[in-house]
Scaffold this active site. Sequence first.
Site, mmCIF file in Angstrom:
data_model
loop_
_atom_site.group_PDB
_atom_site.id
_atom_site.type_symbol
_atom_site.label_atom_id
_atom_site.label_comp_id
_atom_site.label_asym_id
_atom_site.label_seq_id
_atom_site.Cartn_x
_atom_site.Cartn_y
_atom_site.Cartn_z
ATOM 1 N N TRP A 156 30.159 53.148 3.558
ATOM 2 C CA TRP A 156 31.557 53.406 3.918
ATOM 3 C C TRP A 156 32.069 52.045 4.354
ATOM 4 O O TRP A 156 31.678 51.520 5.393
ATOM 5 C CB TRP A 156 31.574 54.443 5.046
ATOM 6 N N GLU A 179 52.368 67.381 17.353
ATOM 7 C CA GLU A 179 50.999 67.351 16.840
ATOM 8 C C GLU A 179 50.234 68.616 17.253
ATOM 9 O O GLU A 179 49.504 69.204 16.465
ATOM 10 C CB GLU A 179 50.285 66.074 17.322
ATOM 11 N N LYS A 236 48.629 71.263 14.618
ATOM 12 C CA LYS A 236 47.197 71.589 14.654
ATOM 13 C C LYS A 236 47.011 73.093 14.674
ATOM 14 O O LYS A 236 46.209 73.654 13.952
ATOM 15 C CB LYS A 236 46.616 70.969 15.918
ATOM 16 N N LYS A 253 42.541 67.750 2.105
ATOM 17 C CA LYS A 253 42.358 66.661 3.063
ATOM 18 C C LYS A 253 43.246 65.473 2.724
ATOM 19 O O LYS A 253 43.810 64.838 3.590
ATOM 20 C CB LYS A 253 40.878 66.243 3.091
HETATM 21 O O1 M6R Z 1 45.618 60.676 4.983
HETATM 22 P P1 M6R Z 1 46.936 60.734 5.681
HETATM 23 O O2 M6R Z 1 46.836 60.339 7.122
HETATM 24 O O3 M6R Z 1 48.000 59.925 4.987
HETATM 25 O O4 M6R Z 1 47.378 62.233 5.624
HETATM 26 C C1 M6R Z 1 48.627 62.628 6.100
HETATM 27 C C2 M6R Z 1 48.703 64.132 6.294
HETATM 28 O O5 M6R Z 1 48.513 64.789 5.070
HETATM 29 C C3 M6R Z 1 47.656 64.616 7.296
HETATM 30 O O6 M6R Z 1 47.787 63.973 8.523
HETATM 31 C C4 M6R Z 1 47.792 66.133 7.533
HETATM 32 O O7 M6R Z 1 48.996 66.407 8.159
HETATM 33 C C5 M6R Z 1 46.614 66.659 8.348
HETATM 34 N N1 M6R Z 1 45.928 67.690 7.652
HETATM 35 C C6 M6R Z 1 46.996 67.254 9.635
HETATM 36 O O8 M6R Z 1 45.904 67.709 10.353
#
Ligand code: M6R
Length: 609
Positions: free
Chosen positions: A74, A482, A486, A604
């Site tokens: 990684w 946030e 969540k 994700k």
């Molecule tokens: O990989 P990223 O930080 O760009 O992703 C952004 C959002 O898709 C991400 O933060 C999403 O809102 C999460 N699943 C929230 O927990």
Amino acid sequence: MCGIVGYVGSEHAKEKIIDGLKRLEYRGYDSAGIALPVNGKIEIRKHVGEIKNLEKIIGGDDYDAPVGIGHTRWATHGAPSDINAHPHGNQNNSVAVVHNGIIENYQEIREWLQREYGVAFKSETDSEVIAHLIGIYYDGDLLKAVNKAVEDMRGAYAIAVIAADEPDKIVAVRKDAPLVAGIGKGFNLIASDIPALLKYVREVYFIENNETVVLTKDNIDIYDEKGRKVKREVFHVSWDADAAEKEGYEHFMLKEIHEQPKGIQDTLFKRLADDNSINLDGITMTKEDIENFNKVYIVACGTAYHAGLVGKMVIEKMAEIPVETDIASEFRYRDPFVDDKTLFIAISQSGETQDTLAALREAKAKGARIMSVVNVVGSSVARESDDVFYTWAGPEIAVASTKAYTTQLICMYLIALYMGKTKGAIDEDYYNLIISELKALPDKVAAILEKEKDIEKLAKKYYHKEHIFFIGRGLDSGVSYEGSLKLKEISYIHSFAIAAGELKHGTIALMDPDTLVVALATQDFLYEKMVSNIVEVRSRGARIVGIAKEGKNEIEKVSDEVIYVPQCIDEVTPVLAVVPLQLLAYFIAKERECNIDKPKNLAKSVTVE
Ligand code: M6R
């Protein structure tokens, strides 16, 4: 996160190592490699991308041996590439090393090896210096050479090493990065994580800090840092492979919530020098650039956008420059006012979110300077930015982002402090105060995590609610967004966040005895105003869970429950206040028997528009 696997026995090492590496795939990686001593020399094969790419290039039985080491990388130092992948060999590949962690003084060692021994480095990694150091010290005794090399190395790491002239052993060292030896019959294994071993062994030795272990097919000898043999209890692993991946936690989300003290610590200390100054390794933005900016845009999606809401307030306060935080999918189509006096900050855990990337390109085309806050080295957002502040959260596997958010906040503080200090907008005392408050955060987050059972009890009480609102003022309003996200993404409860002062302009109409309101009141100078807002919703019958700093007990009179976070300066409270909200969401979703790590309809990484 990097993974190590090593095998020594009398069967094909290649197969066992590849199998072990596959069991570590869930942790995320960008390349993989293997080293085996074949015909008096070490053969190293490595490839960027998935393990199946490695399998394609490692060929048949002639490329095999009864001992070997493997790695999933990684990226930290140097982009994901074949060359940067592990294992790394010394000049003539007489030794090979796999490494997890960081060698802090690798630059120093690298320059010394180049100057004194004319070493020609192949990769950009910190890890390659280990192979050369061991190669230089090697005189037929691998253990001795490894011990000598370790004396030169500073940092947190786990390594496993093989030598062509001793093709019957692996030497491994642990310093602040996990290492576990698997006890077989006629073979032994070494790995960074238990899941890599479970197909072959159930009995293991946990290697402790500063210990060296020598594995042959019939023995595992553990030595302390003074070279004395150590007797270690055998540990029997009863977890199944699934539980082992989560290190005993029921879900990745809970594991990642608990990894926050370490992520915060790593993100902070990567950038903090001993004299509290912020080191800008790899950042090219100059004092002139900072003085030239007249505006900052922070652009991101989801949780990363919420980190940007806090970022706006701290950068405006500390660097005295106007900041606008925008949702990437909006920014890219609204023809924003961007020019060469604009600093554009993209925040993205994955670095691959399509909307964020498109917004970044839009700003770049208009002449903005691009800085990003990213968790994945070598990701598209990182590659297309002028400067990158990496979060050191390690791979985040649960769809719901937790440790990425708190480490993104740390980067926001570092950027704000750096800009503020460079511009002379903050004085030395204030700068040092915020730094010392940041340094105290890992322990304070750990203290909140210790109260997790109390939050679980609350979840059991309120998990059946249909509507849960989150309110807060100032920095707390950003955190309440946030908390609400969540909750809704993993529990599917309808949730809404709103700046508390805005309630009376409409949303208060929704308050009734069935509503639960999570009220954040961690900002000292807004505390009384928050208490009044709580009274407003409570008088409409809503139940209240208050979040406040220890010692601010007034809130108990107007709340049904209160969760306290440790005392700290207002500016850094978001890093603490979000933790109970993550836990509350987690335990409510658990009560509702939701698929916590993979919520419905979500991915994700959102790589489509
Ligand atoms: O990989 P990223 O930080 O760009 O992703 C952004 C959002 O898709 C991400 O933060 C999403 O809102 C999460 N699943 C929230 O927990």
